[in-house]
Scaffold this active site. Structure first.
Site, PDB file in Angstrom:
ATOM      1  N   ILE A  57       5.569  -4.070  11.653  1.00 33.26           N
ATOM      2  CA  ILE A  57       6.748  -3.302  12.095  1.00 33.26           C
ATOM      3  C   ILE A  57       6.701  -3.009  13.595  1.00 33.26           C
ATOM      4  CG2 ILE A  57       5.861  -0.952  11.692  1.00 33.26           C
ATOM      5  CD1 ILE A  57       8.612  -0.376  10.295  1.00 33.26           C
ATOM      6  N   TYR A  69      -1.364   6.636   0.507  1.00 36.74           N
ATOM      7  CA  TYR A  69      -0.839   7.710  -0.347  1.00 36.74           C
ATOM      8  C   TYR A  69      -0.645   7.287  -1.806  1.00 36.74           C
ATOM      9  CZ  TYR A  69      -0.224  11.102   3.466  1.00 36.74           C
ATOM     10  OH  TYR A  69      -0.432  12.008   4.485  1.00 36.74           O
ATOM     11  N   GLY A 103      -3.480   2.932   8.613  1.00 38.05           N
ATOM     12  CA  GLY A 103      -2.315   2.195   8.121  1.00 38.05           C
ATOM     13  C   GLY A 103      -1.277   1.932   9.196  1.00 38.05           C
ATOM     14  N   VAL A 104      -0.023   2.025   8.811  1.00 39.57           N
ATOM     15  CA  VAL A 104       1.066   1.721   9.742  1.00 39.57           C
ATOM     16  C   VAL A 104       1.118   2.778  10.857  1.00 39.57           C
ATOM     17  CG1 VAL A 104       2.903   2.900   8.423  1.00 39.57           C
ATOM     18  CG2 VAL A 104       3.450   0.901   9.818  1.00 39.57           C
ATOM     19  N   ASP A 105       0.724   3.992  10.555  1.00 37.03           N
ATOM     20  CA  ASP A 105       0.684   5.075  11.546  1.00 37.03           C
ATOM     21  C   ASP A 105      -0.257   4.698  12.697  1.00 37.03           C
ATOM     22  OD1 ASP A 105       1.053   7.578  12.681  1.00 37.03           O
ATOM     23  OD2 ASP A 105      -0.105   8.671  11.159  1.00 37.03           O
ATOM     24  N   SER A 128       4.489   5.636   1.755  1.00 41.94           N
ATOM     25  CA  SER A 128       3.622   6.184   0.694  1.00 41.94           C
ATOM     26  C   SER A 128       2.911   5.136  -0.165  1.00 41.94           C
ATOM     27  CB  SER A 128       4.395   7.139  -0.251  1.00 41.94           C
ATOM     28  OG  SER A 128       4.610   8.392   0.354  1.00 41.94           O
ATOM     29  N   GLY A 180       0.686   2.849   0.615  1.00 36.47           N
ATOM     30  CA  GLY A 180      -0.652   2.446   1.037  1.00 36.47           C
ATOM     31  C   GLY A 180      -1.648   3.531   0.678  1.00 36.47           C
TER      32      GLY A 180
HETATM   33  N1  AR6 Z   1       3.680  -2.916   9.650  1.00 38.11           N
HETATM   34  C1  AR6 Z   1       4.343  -2.745   8.476  1.00 38.11           C
HETATM   35  N2  AR6 Z   1       3.788  -2.218   7.374  1.00 38.11           N
HETATM   36  C2  AR6 Z   1       2.479  -1.863   7.448  1.00 38.11           C
HETATM   37  C3  AR6 Z   1       1.715  -1.995   8.630  1.00 38.11           C
HETATM   38  C4  AR6 Z   1       2.361  -2.552   9.770  1.00 38.11           C
HETATM   39  N3  AR6 Z   1       1.738  -2.723  10.936  1.00 38.11           N
HETATM   40  N4  AR6 Z   1       0.457  -1.538   8.371  1.00 38.11           N
HETATM   41  C5  AR6 Z   1       0.424  -1.134   7.082  1.00 38.11           C
HETATM   42  N5  AR6 Z   1       1.651  -1.337   6.523  1.00 38.11           N
HETATM   43  P1  AR6 Z   1       0.204   3.413   4.816  1.00 38.11           P
HETATM   44  P2  AR6 Z   1       1.157   5.836   3.429  1.00 38.11           P
HETATM   45  C6  AR6 Z   1       2.121  -1.050   5.148  1.00 38.11           C
HETATM   46  O1  AR6 Z   1      -1.146   3.559   4.210  1.00 38.11           O
HETATM   47  O2  AR6 Z   1       0.801   5.260   2.097  1.00 38.11           O
HETATM   48  C7  AR6 Z   1      -1.909   7.195   7.437  1.00 38.11           C
HETATM   49  O3  AR6 Z   1      -3.265   7.473   7.682  1.00 38.11           O
HETATM   50  C8  AR6 Z   1       1.094  -0.903   4.059  1.00 38.11           C
HETATM   51  O4  AR6 Z   1       0.715  -2.175   3.568  1.00 38.11           O
HETATM   52  O5  AR6 Z   1       0.299   3.059   6.260  1.00 38.11           O
HETATM   53  O6  AR6 Z   1       2.510   6.496   3.578  1.00 38.11           O
HETATM   54  C9  AR6 Z   1      -1.005   8.362   7.756  1.00 38.11           C
HETATM   55  O7  AR6 Z   1      -1.472   9.070   8.885  1.00 38.11           O
HETATM   56  C10 AR6 Z   1       1.876  -0.099   3.014  1.00 38.11           C
HETATM   57  O8  AR6 Z   1       2.688  -0.972   2.241  1.00 38.11           O
HETATM   58  O9  AR6 Z   1       1.090   4.783   4.635  1.00 38.11           O
HETATM   59  C11 AR6 Z   1      -1.087   9.171   6.514  1.00 38.11           C
HETATM   60  O10 AR6 Z   1      -2.251   9.976   6.493  1.00 38.11           O
HETATM   61  C12 AR6 Z   1       2.796   0.772   3.868  1.00 38.11           C
HETATM   62  O11 AR6 Z   1       2.745   0.226   5.204  1.00 38.11           O
HETATM   63  C13 AR6 Z   1      -1.188   8.126   5.418  1.00 38.11           C
HETATM   64  O12 AR6 Z   1      -1.746   6.972   6.045  1.00 38.11           O
HETATM   65  C14 AR6 Z   1       2.412   2.229   3.922  1.00 38.11           C
HETATM   66  O13 AR6 Z   1       0.985   2.352   3.927  1.00 38.11           O
HETATM   67  C15 AR6 Z   1       0.174   7.739   4.887  1.00 38.11           C
HETATM   68  O14 AR6 Z   1       0.032   6.877   3.791  1.00 38.11           O
END
Ligand code: AR6
Length: 176
Positions: A15, A125, A36-38, A121, A123
């Site tokens: 993203i 979460y 993760g994405v954050d 949520s 990943g």
């Molecule tokens: N681009 C697009 N999607 C992505 C990317 C990217 N670069 N990287 C991961 N994803 P997550 P959550 C997908 O874990 O579950 C953080 O530590 C990933 O495969 O990023 O909402 C925050 O600070 C998954 O499908 O977010 C919070 O503490 C989706 O993004 C916590 O994680 C969401 O996964 C939030 O957890």
């Protein structure tokens, strides 16, 4: 709702590479970064992003807050906090729907014509991907039916399984 499904796209990839008016970040309530994405968004945007986030005093689960995009190709980042999955009995679906709605409301308010969402949520979460996809597509479709802006919403999937789930959910709303 075929008019609405024409305004929804599925993209597989990172993203942080998308040149849209706003990307949505799946943040935590501190808004100070994480994995993760954050983590990817903060790395790509540079340190000015966390500096602006520090001024926001966090964010509640289900709500969203806006920052600039800094070094990202996207003009804005809309940070939302998804629910942690606890089995489905703790209003997770309502809170997840609220993340999509609040993010879209902020995008409309800033006249963002294009916006991209990650699968919030699903990943760290732990929200089941199929159920999260239904909430995401259903909530976005209703919002687009009621609002002309954003013009298009991209669901940015990080893997092919997620992209397939989104494509079939979108086909279901666009079908006869
Ligand atoms: N681009 C697009 N999607 C992505 C990317 C990217 N670069 N990287 C991961 N994803 P997550 P959550 C997908 O874990 O579950 C953080 O530590 C990933 O495969 O990023 O909402 C925050 O600070 C998954 O499908 O977010 C919070 O503490 C989706 O993004 C916590 O994680 C969401 O996964 C939030 O957890």
């Amino acid at each position: 709702m075929s008019g609405v499904s024409d305004r929804i796209r599925v993209h597989t990839g990172d993203i942080t590479r998308l040149k849209v008016d706003a990307i949505v970040n799946a943040a935590n309530s501190s808004l100070l970064g994480g994995g993760g994405v954050d983590g990817a968004i903060h790395r790509a945007a540079g340190p000015e992003l966390v500096a602006e986030c520090r001024t926001l005093n966090g964010c509640r689960t289900g709500d969203a807050k806006l920052t600039k995009g800094y070094r990202l190709p996207a003009r804005y980042v809309i940070h939302t906090v998804g629910p942690v999955w606890h089995g489905g009995g703790e209003s997770e679906a309502e809170l997840l729907a609220s993340c999509y709605r609040r993010s879209l409301e902020i995008a409309t308010g800033k006249d963002c014509r294009t916006i991209a969402f990650p699968a919030i949520s699903t990943g760290i979460y732990g929200y089941p991907k199929d159920q999260a996809t239904e909430v995401a597509v259903g909530t976005v479709a209703v919002f687009l039916g009621e609002n002309a802006i954003p013009e298009t919403v991209t669901f940015c999937c990080f893997d092919d399984l997620t992209a397939r789930l989104y494509s079939s959910a979108i086909a279901a709303i666009g079908g006869a």
